[in-house]
Design an enzyme around this catalytic site. Structure first.
Site, PDB file in Angstrom:
ATOM      1  N   ASP A 116       6.480   6.388  -0.618  1.00 21.27           N
ATOM      2  CA  ASP A 116       5.717   5.808   0.450  1.00 21.27           C
ATOM      3  C   ASP A 116       5.443   6.824   1.713  1.00 21.27           C
ATOM      4  O   ASP A 116       6.384   7.066   2.471  1.00 21.27           O
ATOM      5  CB  ASP A 116       6.370   4.515   0.814  1.00 21.27           C
ATOM      6  CG  ASP A 116       5.017   3.677   1.330  1.00 21.27           C
ATOM      7  OD1 ASP A 116       3.814   4.050   1.550  1.00 21.27           O
ATOM      8  OD2 ASP A 116       5.144   2.329   1.726  1.00 21.27           O
ATOM      9  N   GLY A 165      -4.180   6.002  -1.842  1.00 24.03           N
ATOM     10  CA  GLY A 165      -5.239   6.597  -2.383  1.00 24.03           C
ATOM     11  C   GLY A 165      -5.758   7.651  -1.596  1.00 24.03           C
ATOM     12  O   GLY A 165      -7.054   8.042  -2.022  1.00 24.03           O
ATOM     13  N   ASP A 186      -3.024  -1.770   0.934  1.00 19.78           N
ATOM     14  CA  ASP A 186      -2.068  -2.782   0.418  1.00 19.78           C
ATOM     15  C   ASP A 186      -2.794  -4.098  -0.196  1.00 19.78           C
ATOM     16  O   ASP A 186      -3.618  -4.521   0.481  1.00 19.78           O
ATOM     17  CB  ASP A 186      -0.955  -3.203   1.636  1.00 19.78           C
ATOM     18  CG  ASP A 186       0.096  -2.325   1.842  1.00 19.78           C
ATOM     19  OD1 ASP A 186      -0.036  -1.033   1.500  1.00 19.78           O
ATOM     20  OD2 ASP A 186       1.155  -2.660   2.528  1.00 19.78           O
TER      21      ASP A 186
END
Ligand code: GAL
Length: 365
Positions: A116, A165, A186
């Protein structure tokens, strides 16, 4: 397919929650329906010792023992980190310790890494202020670095990118080892957000294929105040998108209705279809959208979806097979009722608000 701790447990997740969830995946029949990965999201991380070796925190006393437990259930286990110094929840990230962390995961028996971006964004801005292209190159290099470190371990580890993205990740993720990549910010357990994420997937179908998938984020099926129709539509549309199916609900307290949605094998078969082609939105009329997905052996999945808040948003809605490039009548199966259906051109279809008609058509030609 699998389950991830974030959507329900967020920062509260513990070793016991992971074990209980693994037990429930087996007991509920989810494992046998295809849910294999049990993924620990953020907040498992502790501190590094003097040698730079990362330890788990007090919520996770023994990661190797936990991985062994999950494996003993016939399941696989996933973990989470960041290319930055800190994860999104402020725990220790992998920056400067990529090889060491990859080796550590492999030694524990980890099968999946969600990586992440989080604080690496700040690193990018500090290293290349006002130069977006250079920042993007730094980000790609960071994902590449961990990808190579994972490969070097010799253990097969699914590599999941989470950087929301940005910078058309679908264009470059496969070339640096990404097996799946988040295409959006999210998800949350409310209809507007789920539909918002879905809308952002139209047009990305060309980038997905076997071994490398668009990820519109994890499932919220069974969470929040979603109606049954909304849960069904959310699950159906993730299947139409060939999306990773990572459940994120409270498994020990799952209702029979939610279990029936998550374990609908015919819908799962659409998601997992071996042709690996993501579906696309062919047309919309009023507030009704029609999506189509080609399946192996010439079969098709057709989804007619009332995204509006009214029962009849187009008065009434008529399905156009012509717009789908098809000739009727077509026989198929309604995957939520099990009924045989015949689709004809200009056929009126009535759907409750946010509900869906999902049909598998054997072979139209
Ligand atoms: C977000 C990510 C979520 C979850 C969370 C953990 O950036 O998109 O899926 O992993 O971080 O802190």
């Amino acid at each position: 397919m699998g389950w991830n701790s974030w959507n329900y447990f967020a920062g509260r997740v513990t070793d016991k929650d992971i074990r209980d969830s693994a037990d429930q995946i087996v007991a509920s029949g989810m494992r046998d329906a295809g849910y294999l990965y049990v993924n620990i999201d953020d907040t498992w991380e502790g501190e590094r010792d003097a040698n730079g070796v990362l330890h788990s925190n007090e919520k996770f006393p023994d990661m190797k023992a936990l991985a062994d437990y999950v494996h003993s259930k016939g399941l696989k286990i996933g973990i989470y980190s960041s290319p930055g110094p800190k994860t999104c929840a402020g725990f220790e990230g992998s920056l400067g310790h990529e090889e060491q962390d990859a080796q550590l995961y492999a030694s524990w028996g980890i099968d999946y890494l969600k990586y992440d971006l989080c604080s690496f964004h700040t690193v990018m801005q500090a290293k290349a202020p006002d130069d977006k292209a250079a920042q993007m190159r730094l980000m790609i290099a960071a994902y590449d670095k961990m990808g190579k470190a994972l490969k070097t371990t010799g253990r097969p580890i699914v590599y999941s990118f989470c950087q929301y993205g940005w910078d058309s990740v679908w264009e470059w993720a496969p070339s640096v080892g990404g097996n799946l990549w988040r295409t959006t910010g999210d998800v949350s357990a409310n209809w507007d957000r789920i539909y918002d994420l879905l809308s952002q997937q139209a047009g990305l179908e060309g980038y997905a294929g076997p071994g490398h998938w668009n990820d519109p984020d994890m499932l919220e099926v069974g969470n929040g105040r979603l109606s049954l129709a909304e849960n069904r539509s959310h699950f159906s549309m993730w299947a139409m998108l060939a999306a990773p199916l990572l459940a994120g609900n409270d498994l020990p307290h799952m209702t029979p209705e939610i279990k029936a949605i998550l374990t609908n094998r015919e819908v799962i078969a659409i998601d997992q279809d071996r042709l690996g082609k993501q579906g696309s939105r062919v047309y919309s009329d009023g507030e009704v959208e029609v999506w189509m997905r080609p399946l192996a052996g010439g079969a098709l999945a057709v989804a007619v979806f009332n995204v509006g808040s009214d029962r009849l948003s187009t008065h009434p809605f008529h399905l156009s097979l012509t717009k789908l490039g098809l000739d009727g009548p077509l026989t198929g199966k309604n995957l939520w009722t099990g009924d045989k259906v015949t689709l004809t051109n200009h056929q009126p279809i009535e759907l409750a608000s946010h509900d869906i008609l999902l049909v598998r058509v054997a072979s139209p030609r």
